[in-house]
Enzyme design. Structure first.
Site, PDB file in Angstrom:
ATOM      1  N   HIS A  43      48.557  33.729  48.503  1.00 57.86           N
ATOM      2  CA  HIS A  43      47.318  32.988  48.770  1.00 57.86           C
ATOM      3  C   HIS A  43      47.686  31.568  49.199  1.00 57.86           C
ATOM      4  O   HIS A  43      47.737  30.654  48.380  1.00 57.86           O
ATOM      5  CB  HIS A  43      46.440  32.961  47.516  1.00 57.86           C
ATOM      6  CG  HIS A  43      45.085  32.369  47.724  1.00 57.86           C
ATOM      7  ND1 HIS A  43      44.001  32.713  46.944  1.00 57.86           N
ATOM      8  CD2 HIS A  43      44.620  31.450  48.611  1.00 57.86           C
ATOM      9  CE1 HIS A  43      42.939  32.036  47.351  1.00 57.86           C
ATOM     10  NE2 HIS A  43      43.304  31.252  48.351  1.00 57.86           N
ATOM     11  N   GLU A  70      45.547  36.468  51.052  1.00 57.36           N
ATOM     12  CA  GLU A  70      44.186  36.104  50.692  1.00 57.36           C
ATOM     13  C   GLU A  70      43.974  34.612  50.890  1.00 57.36           C
ATOM     14  O   GLU A  70      44.912  33.818  50.828  1.00 57.36           O
ATOM     15  CB  GLU A  70      43.870  36.504  49.252  1.00 57.36           C
ATOM     16  CG  GLU A  70      44.754  35.879  48.196  1.00 57.36           C
ATOM     17  CD  GLU A  70      44.412  36.344  46.789  1.00 57.36           C
ATOM     18  OE1 GLU A  70      43.925  37.490  46.635  1.00 57.36           O
ATOM     19  OE2 GLU A  70      44.624  35.560  45.846  1.00 57.36           O
ATOM     20  N   HIS A 190      41.622  38.948  39.078  1.00 58.75           N
ATOM     21  CA  HIS A 190      41.408  37.661  38.424  1.00 58.75           C
ATOM     22  C   HIS A 190      41.359  37.860  36.913  1.00 58.75           C
ATOM     23  O   HIS A 190      40.439  38.453  36.372  1.00 58.75           O
ATOM     24  CB  HIS A 190      40.139  36.942  38.893  1.00 58.75           C
ATOM     25  CG  HIS A 190      40.245  35.447  38.662  1.00 58.75           C
ATOM     26  ND1 HIS A 190      40.663  34.568  39.640  1.00 58.75           N
ATOM     27  CD2 HIS A 190      40.038  34.699  37.561  1.00 58.75           C
ATOM     28  CE1 HIS A 190      40.685  33.340  39.155  1.00 58.75           C
ATOM     29  NE2 HIS A 190      40.312  33.397  37.888  1.00 58.75           N
TER      30      HIS A 190
END
Length: 237
Positions: A43, A70, A190
């Site tokens: 990310h 991401e 998450h």
């Protein structure tokens, strides 16, 4: 079998703290695959506080499983993804200064923007996933953008799990079923951990992939990377 994608951002955070190349992010990525990971997630953020754009270019030829990038689809991010051509891109609504993702997209409010980005990715042959919560109408609208998958934001599940596991997972079961009903694949991520992952996986239908970084790397400090990946994989069997 649900795939495990290991997010290696925290490895880059540790490396960047010293300003050298230890730990070696590229070696960690290939070791994760060697130890059983089904994919590698990165990310890159605008401030480059962990994964650098340079890392993404270096990792592309090394990752032999699934490479998932991401991030917020800024012009710079979209350009990076189109150059790298990962197997998957996950679109998240992070503001530039956010420490971590803390909500999913409001798809209705950003529909045209998301649909345009997804069409660009689809034209390049890149699978797209939209980071969302468990709102059913939001998920149905995500399908209309042309996305291939949604990634369910699982912090609410992780927070409630120690108190009432069944209540925590219930909206995610419904969300996964709803996504499947409109032709979307289902990812999740998450705050999933060794504590809560097995139950989540057992209860959720149609779960294609989980992306786990912070908890997995923290566990590896005690267990070692190979043993940690083995334990996470066991939670997904």
């Amino acid at each position: 079998m649900t795939n495990l994608s290991v997010n290696i951002n925290k490895v880059a955070t540790l490396r960047n703290a010293r300003g050298e190349n230890h730990p070696d992010v590229q070696k960690v990525a290939t070791d994760c695959e060697r130890f059983g990971a089904d994919g590698i997630t990165v990310h890159p953020r605008p401030d480059q506080r962990h994964i650098l754009y340079q890392d993404v270019f270096l990792l592309r030829p090394l990752v032999k499983t699934e490479f998932n990038i991401e991030g917020y689809p800024s012009a710079e991010f979209v350009d990076l993804v189109l150059k790298i051509k990962p197997e998957q891109v996950t679109l998240v609504p992070d503001a530039p200064g956010d420490l971590t993702s803390h909500q999913g997209w409001d798809v209705a409010a950003h529909y045209e923007f998301l649909a345009d980005v997804i069409e660009t990715m689809r034209s390049a042959g890149i699978r797209t996933s939209i980071f969302v919560g468990t709102d059913i109408e939001n998920i149905r609208l995500a399908a209309k953008t042309g996305a291939d998958r949604v990634e369910l934001y699982t912090k609410p599940y992780a927070d409630l799990y120690p108190i009432d596991a069944d209540k925590a997972v219930a909206p995610f079961i419904e969300a996964s079923q709803a996504a499947h009903n409109v032709g979307l694949g289902v990812n999740a991520g998450h705050d999933l951990s060794l504590e809560n992952l097995a139950f989540f996986h057992e209860k959720l239908p149609y779960l294609n992939e989980v992306s786990i970084g912070h908890a997995l790397i923290a566990d590896a400090l005690y267990l070692g990377l190979e043993q940690t990946i083995a334990r996470y994989k066991e939670c997904l069997r």
